[in-house]
Write a protein that holds these residues in place. Structure first.
Motif, PDB file in Angstrom:
ATOM      1  N   ASP A 284      54.948  64.496   1.285  1.00  0.00           N
ATOM      2  CA  ASP A 284      54.036  64.808   0.178  1.00  0.00           C
ATOM      3  C   ASP A 284      52.902  63.792   0.083  1.00  0.00           C
ATOM      4  O   ASP A 284      51.972  63.964  -0.701  1.00  0.00           O
ATOM      5  CB  ASP A 284      54.789  64.942  -1.154  1.00  0.00           C
ATOM      6  CG  ASP A 284      55.564  63.688  -1.533  1.00  0.00           C
ATOM      7  OD1 ASP A 284      55.492  62.700  -0.767  1.00  0.00           O
ATOM      8  OD2 ASP A 284      56.236  63.700  -2.579  1.00  0.00           O
TER       9      ASP A 284
ATOM     10  N   TYR B 176      59.675  66.842   3.067  1.00  0.00           N
ATOM     11  CA  TYR B 176      60.191  68.164   2.716  1.00  0.00           C
ATOM     12  C   TYR B 176      61.194  68.609   3.784  1.00  0.00           C
ATOM     13  O   TYR B 176      60.971  68.388   4.974  1.00  0.00           O
ATOM     14  CB  TYR B 176      59.064  69.206   2.728  1.00  0.00           C
ATOM     15  CG  TYR B 176      58.014  69.057   1.658  1.00  0.00           C
ATOM     16  CD1 TYR B 176      58.181  69.628   0.401  1.00  0.00           C
ATOM     17  CD2 TYR B 176      56.827  68.391   1.917  1.00  0.00           C
ATOM     18  CE1 TYR B 176      57.196  69.523  -0.569  1.00  0.00           C
ATOM     19  CE2 TYR B 176      55.832  68.279   0.950  1.00  0.00           C
ATOM     20  CZ  TYR B 176      56.034  68.851  -0.290  1.00  0.00           C
ATOM     21  OH  TYR B 176      55.052  68.754  -1.241  1.00  0.00           O
TER      22      TYR B 176
ATOM     23  N   THR C  37      52.001  76.156  -0.002  1.00  0.00           N
ATOM     24  CA  THR C  37      52.029  74.781  -0.535  1.00  0.00           C
ATOM     25  C   THR C  37      51.293  73.857   0.431  1.00  0.00           C
ATOM     26  O   THR C  37      50.516  72.993   0.021  1.00  0.00           O
ATOM     27  CB  THR C  37      53.493  74.302  -0.700  1.00  0.00           C
ATOM     28  OG1 THR C  37      54.196  75.277  -1.446  1.00  0.00           O
ATOM     29  CG2 THR C  37      53.567  72.945  -1.377  1.00  0.00           C
TER      30      THR C  37
ATOM     31  N   LEU D  60      48.464  69.443   2.972  1.00  0.00           N
ATOM     32  CA  LEU D  60      49.433  68.561   3.617  1.00  0.00           C
ATOM     33  C   LEU D  60      49.139  68.509   5.109  1.00  0.00           C
ATOM     34  O   LEU D  60      48.743  69.507   5.712  1.00  0.00           O
ATOM     35  CB  LEU D  60      50.858  69.084   3.383  1.00  0.00           C
ATOM     36  CG  LEU D  60      51.308  69.159   1.921  1.00  0.00           C
ATOM     37  CD1 LEU D  60      52.692  69.788   1.821  1.00  0.00           C
ATOM     38  CD2 LEU D  60      51.319  67.761   1.298  1.00  0.00           C
TER      39      LEU D  60
END
Ligand code: UDP
Length: 241
Positions: free
Chosen positions: A169, A181, A188, A194
């Motif tokens: 993150d 993750y 996301t 990211l």
């Protein structure tokens, strides 16, 4: 969430992986070690497509930053990916793995052009197909090339081997509290920007439901672990479907 059964995968290696511990270029010992790991993967009857970047030799953006024409510099970057593909082909064939290089920039004397149906046949015969020169156009990267080939070759997943063991993150090198993750949704990744792959590559995988597995290729044996669904990795896929 886990991966579907794997019959055919695409492995993307950034050019930096081929540098080993050198600051630039190709470390032949490291390429030979990588080739052994690819052979082990292929020997499990997995059909293997490979895309290798060119950042260990030349990146278009770096050339453009120094005043070169961006498109011209990008073509040089694409040529670098062909050099890496040939280096890996040589290392694989030295240990008895049949391979074919298919390049998005035609170079008949050294490799085949990209022909999907021919690549299909190579894979069926157990050959590793190395796709070079990305998508064959400037302003793209080999991440997009990897997503494109994974889609057209109908790969079950795209494995991205990097020097980091997954998607965090925040930058784990700068922030010790950054969290990795286990699973993360394509959206996301895109919304939070990211660092996985280019947005265009992530979007192409999302639209074609191709899971992206991000893992560290630097530790010996890790490729076999992640292909077996073990080890440390992040899987980018559709969550809560
Ligand atoms: N490149 C390009 N189009 C492509 C693929 C690559 O123009 O479809 C150029 C671009 O300049 C890029 C370089 O080739 O910087 C090397 O590829 P990349 O940066 O993706 O390599 P990696 O970071 O994976 O080593």
């Amino acid at each position: 969430m886990s991966l579907p059964p794997l019959k055919r995968v695409l492995l993307k290696l950034s050019g930096e992986v081929l540098m080993g511990n050198q600051p630039y270029g190709i470390d032949t010992d490291f390429v030979a070690q990588m080739a052994e790991e690819l052979k082990a993967a292929r020997d499990t009857d997995l059909e293997l497509c490979l895309v290798i970047g060119g950042g260990n030799i030349f990146r278009g953006m770096a050339g453009a930053a120094k005043g070169m024409d961006r498109a011209q510099a990008d073509y040089m970057g694409m040529l670098a990916t062909i050099m890496n593909a040939l280096a890996m082909q040589s290392a694989l064939e030295k240990i008895g793995v049949e391979t074919r290089v298919q390049s998005a920039i035609q170079m008949d004397e050294v490799c085949e052009p990209v022909i999907r149906r021919r690549a299909e046949r190579h894979l069926q015969k157990g050959r590793v197909v190395i796709f070079a020169a990305g998508v064959g156009a400037p302003y793209f990267t080999t991440d997009s090339g990897a997503a494109l080939r994974a889609a057209e070759m109908k790969c079950d997943a795209l494995f991205k081997g990097t020097s980091v063991d997954g998607v965090y993150d925040d930058d784990p090198k700068k922030n010790a509290a950054a969290k990795r993750y286990e699973n993360v949704d394509y959206d996301t990744v895109l919304a939070a920007n990211l660092k996985v792959m280019d947005a265009s590559a992530v979007a192409l995988c999302r639209d074609n439901a191709i899971p992206i597995v991000v893992f560290s290729i630097r530790e010996r044996g890790n490729l076999a672990s992640v292909l077996a669904g073990e080890g440390t990795q992040t899987i980018v896929q559709k969550l809560n479907a």
